[in-house]
Design an enzyme around this catalytic site. Structure first.
Site, PDB file in Angstrom:
ATOM      1  N   SER A  54     -17.485 -35.422  11.154  1.00 27.52           N
ATOM      2  CA  SER A  54     -18.591 -34.606  11.070  1.00 27.52           C
ATOM      3  C   SER A  54     -19.678 -35.369  11.785  1.00 27.52           C
ATOM      4  O   SER A  54     -19.752 -36.532  12.047  1.00 27.52           O
ATOM      5  CB  SER A  54     -19.153 -34.542   9.562  1.00 27.52           C
ATOM      6  OG  SER A  54     -20.139 -33.580   9.343  1.00 27.52           O
ATOM      7  N   ARG A 303     -12.872 -30.893  15.241  1.00 27.96           N
ATOM      8  CA  ARG A 303     -12.473 -30.304  13.972  1.00 27.96           C
ATOM      9  C   ARG A 303     -13.167 -28.777  13.921  1.00 27.96           C
ATOM     10  O   ARG A 303     -14.343 -28.763  14.320  1.00 27.96           O
ATOM     11  CB  ARG A 303     -13.002 -31.177  12.858  1.00 27.96           C
ATOM     12  CG  ARG A 303     -12.879 -30.497  11.427  1.00 27.96           C
ATOM     13  CD  ARG A 303     -11.252 -30.880  11.209  1.00 27.96           C
ATOM     14  NE  ARG A 303     -11.047 -30.780   9.854  1.00 27.96           N
ATOM     15  CZ  ARG A 303     -10.394 -29.539   9.393  1.00 27.96           C
ATOM     16  NH1 ARG A 303     -10.372 -28.538  10.110  1.00 27.96           N
ATOM     17  NH2 ARG A 303     -10.059 -29.466   7.973  1.00 27.96           N
ATOM     18  N   THR A 339     -22.131 -31.464   4.239  1.00 28.28           N
ATOM     19  CA  THR A 339     -21.633 -32.503   3.146  1.00 28.28           C
ATOM     20  C   THR A 339     -22.409 -32.340   1.941  1.00 28.28           C
ATOM     21  O   THR A 339     -21.624 -32.447   1.017  1.00 28.28           O
ATOM     22  CB  THR A 339     -21.968 -33.984   3.901  1.00 28.28           C
ATOM     23  OG1 THR A 339     -21.331 -33.981   5.191  1.00 28.28           O
ATOM     24  CG2 THR A 339     -21.642 -35.193   2.992  1.00 28.28           C
ATOM     25  N   CYS A 495      -7.159 -25.177  22.262  1.00 28.38           N
ATOM     26  CA  CYS A 495      -6.623 -26.679  21.648  1.00 28.38           C
ATOM     27  C   CYS A 495      -7.488 -27.562  22.298  1.00 28.38           C
ATOM     28  O   CYS A 495      -7.253 -27.818  23.331  1.00 28.38           O
ATOM     29  CB  CYS A 495      -5.391 -26.563  21.555  1.00 28.38           C
ATOM     30  SG  CYS A 495      -4.552 -28.090  20.956  1.00 28.38           S
ATOM     31  N   CYS A 518      -1.400 -33.160  18.035  1.00 26.63           N
ATOM     32  CA  CYS A 518      -2.406 -32.500  16.890  1.00 26.63           C
ATOM     33  C   CYS A 518      -3.291 -33.454  16.210  1.00 26.63           C
ATOM     34  O   CYS A 518      -2.804 -34.288  15.528  1.00 26.63           O
ATOM     35  CB  CYS A 518      -1.574 -31.470  15.960  1.00 26.63           C
ATOM     36  SG  CYS A 518      -2.716 -30.747  14.856  1.00 26.63           S
ATOM     37  N   CYS A 521      -7.388 -30.035  13.817  1.00 29.74           N
ATOM     38  CA  CYS A 521      -8.749 -29.324  13.732  1.00 29.74           C
ATOM     39  C   CYS A 521      -8.500 -28.040  13.275  1.00 29.74           C
ATOM     40  O   CYS A 521      -9.709 -27.236  13.099  1.00 29.74           O
ATOM     41  CB  CYS A 521      -9.169 -29.079  15.406  1.00 29.74           C
ATOM     42  SG  CYS A 521      -8.099 -27.998  16.404  1.00 29.74           S
ATOM     43  N   CYS A 524      -6.012 -23.400  16.513  1.00 30.58           N
ATOM     44  CA  CYS A 524      -5.091 -22.344  16.652  1.00 30.58           C
ATOM     45  C   CYS A 524      -4.889 -21.746  15.697  1.00 30.58           C
ATOM     46  O   CYS A 524      -4.497 -20.380  15.667  1.00 30.58           O
ATOM     47  CB  CYS A 524      -3.961 -23.208  17.084  1.00 30.58           C
ATOM     48  SG  CYS A 524      -3.226 -24.479  15.698  1.00 30.58           S
TER      49      CYS A 524
END
Length: 549
Positions: A54, A303, A339, A495, A518, A521, A524
């Site tokens: 984050s 992310r 958050t 991606c 990978c 995130c 996809c």
């Protein structure tokens, strides 16, 4: 298969801010009431915080509610925001500093802190364990378990040691069933079990489609003379043009470190667009480059972000449990902060669950009262005031949308007498490849811009290669038969980790999935125009290992 099982009062899926806040508050109530509550948290990352990414600027009000002594007990919340700057980037070289008087109230950060949410979660985990919570990192919740009355019974931990052929290896260890009176799902954005729960119980009926962004982040170590601890910079505009929207950030942390990132709304239309390459271009703008030049890039990650807000928030309760935090979509995108809202949803969840258990309500009952408790909290009020932010940006673009939000927030206090809605799913916005010209991205210079593979290396991503692919195709013919012909297979570009490739084999194109790259995130699963890719949990402990993101 005969499986072992364990019983708890509450099982929490995901050791992020929402899940850990739920666990801590439950145990506080348990101690205050003298009624024992058993709580277990499962986390798919190798350790708590390993999969947390984050920005982040953090509002501490929720921490005041949860642990009023946090300032004296080592909480990694120490870098106070000193001042804000917001720039509108009109081209690759030009920019305008927005006068403070024209900045929406939601973008002011007085009293907030620049933090690593990963480190905050590590600290919350220590507090949770001290209160008696059992935390199991490296174990992925792979399946839902149900009672005969269709209520959630708990979760199944994924098997370990299964080969790519689906057969057990010598290291095989069967997964365990975790049963609970109530199960709380706090998997983060596009949680794979949360997605199933929303579909099964029709939790999104009557809601606008959920909307998402893809957030990139790097941490740099920069020369001391280029560093201003506590400074927060946000930007809008370039390089996101021609139907793409989003915004960038640059946060001056402690120890001469800077967090730099770009959030790209996943409703973009151009199939040629590469979010990763847009981020690389972003760092070359003079407003950003002057801080990074001569520095060293330390970490990289990406992310997806759930940003539909109140209009897209599903019903968060169902028979046997709750859906909280970014798994539901509690992020306040007008503030670019999730958050504190995720943690508040967890606190309200804990208080709701404790009341239910102390009243000896059976776990199979739907916790409808959670919605009432949520609406009575400051979380609901905050999300209501910000409900128009995303739709305004989608409908009117960065500049006119920004003007609308300034009027909504500063003149009407978030209570403008109109509610805007975006009824179009992000994946359905992609145009045919013929509608746009190809984008020629500059080659990385190795100083400010970099390639995907060297970036993924900095995420410390690791998966056991001999395991079933966790990126499932509903129809193997679609990548080449539809996505390649209509959209030039955009998975190659959206991606951020180079997972998907089109290669030539025997003179014909072949779709390749490099699942070991990978970084979880979920882009996809969200952006595929045919909705053909489903992300499921790989073997526990796999994925990125972010140190302080």
């Amino acid at each position: 298969m005969e499986r072992e099982s364990m019983e708890f009062d509450v099982v929490i899926v995901g050791a992020g801010p929402a899940g850990l806040a739920t666990a801590c508050r439950l145990m506080q109530i348990s101690q205050d009431s003298g009624k024992e509550i058993t709580v277990c948290v499962v986390e798919k990352g190798s350790e708590v915080g390993a999969h947390i990414l984050s920005g982040a600027v953090f509002e501490p009000r929720v921490l005041d509610e949860l642990f009023s002594d946090w300032r004296d007990n080592g909480a990694p919340v120490t870098t106070a925001v000193t001042h804000d700057e917001i720039y509108l980037l009109s081209s690759e070289t030009d920019s305008k500093l927005m006068p403070n008087a024209f900045v929406p109230k939601t973008m002011h950060n007085e009293g907030n802190y620049i933090v690593s949410v990963g480190n905050l979660c590590r600290w919350l985990a220590t507090r949770a364990e001290a209160l008696g919570v059992e935390i199991f990192p490296g174990f992925a919740a792979s399946e839902l378990l149900f009672n005969e009355d269709n209520s959630v019974k708990g979760i199944l931990i994924g098997d370990m040691g299964v080969g790519a052929d689906g057969q057990p290896k010598d290291s095989f260890m069967p997964g365990m069933e975790l049963h609970a009176k109530y199960t709380v799902f706090s998997e983060g954005c596009r949680g794979h079990l949360g997605k199933q729960l929303i579909a099964k119980y029709h939790l999104d009926n009557g809601k606008t489609p959920q909307h998402y962004g893809l957030g990139f982040k790097e941490i740099w170590k920069v020369p001391a003379e280029q560093h201003e601890q506590g400074k927060v910079v946000h930007t809008g505009g370039w390089p996101l043009t021609d139907g793409a929207s989003g915004g960038g950030f640059l946060y001056h942390m402690e120890d001469n470190q800077i967090a730099v990132g770009l959030i790209i709304d996943l409703n973009y239309k151009n199939p040629h667009l590469s979010p990763f390459d847009e981020f690389q271009r972003y760092k070359t703008h003079p407003v950003i480059a002057k801080y990074l030049a001569g520095g060293e890039r330390l970490t990289y990650g990406a992310r997806a972000i759930t940003k539909g807000g109140l209009n897209s928030l599903p019903k968060m309760s169902f028979p046997g449990g709750l859906l909280i935090g970014c798994d539901a979509g509690t992020l306040n995108f007008a503030k670019i902060k999730g958050t504190h809202t995720a943690m508040k949803s967890g606190i309200v969840a804990a208080e709701t669950l404790a009341k239910a258990m102390m009243a000896e309500v059976e776990g199979g009952k739907d916790l409808d009262c959670y919605q009432t408790h949520l609406e009575e909290s400051w979380l609901y009020e905050e999300l209501y005031k910000s409900r128009n932010f995303g739709p305004a940006m989608h409908k009117f673009g960065t500049f006119l949308g920004g003007a609308f939000n300034y009027i909504d927030q500063n003149w009407f206090g978030g209570k403008f007498p109109i509610t805007l809605r975006d009824e179009h799913p992000d994946y359905a916005q992609m145009a045919p490849v013929s509608a746009y010209s190809k984008i020629d991205y500059p080659k990385p210079d190795g100083k400010l811009s970099f390639d995907k593979l060297s970036s993924v290396y900095l995420s410390s991503t690791y998966h056991e290669e001999d395991q079933p692919c966790h990126l499932r195709l509903k129809d193997n013919s679609i990548p080449l038969g539809i996505n390649l012909t209509q959209f030039n297979e955009p998975a190659q570009r959206y991606c951020p980790a180079g997972v998907y490739e089109i290669v030539e084999e025997a003179g014909k194109p072949k779709f390749v999935i490099n699942a070991q790259n990978c970084i979880h995130c979920k882009t996809c699963d969200i952006k595929d125009p045919s909705q053909n890719i489903t992300w499921v949990t790989p073997e526990g402990g796999g994925g990125p290992n972010y140190p302080n993101m």
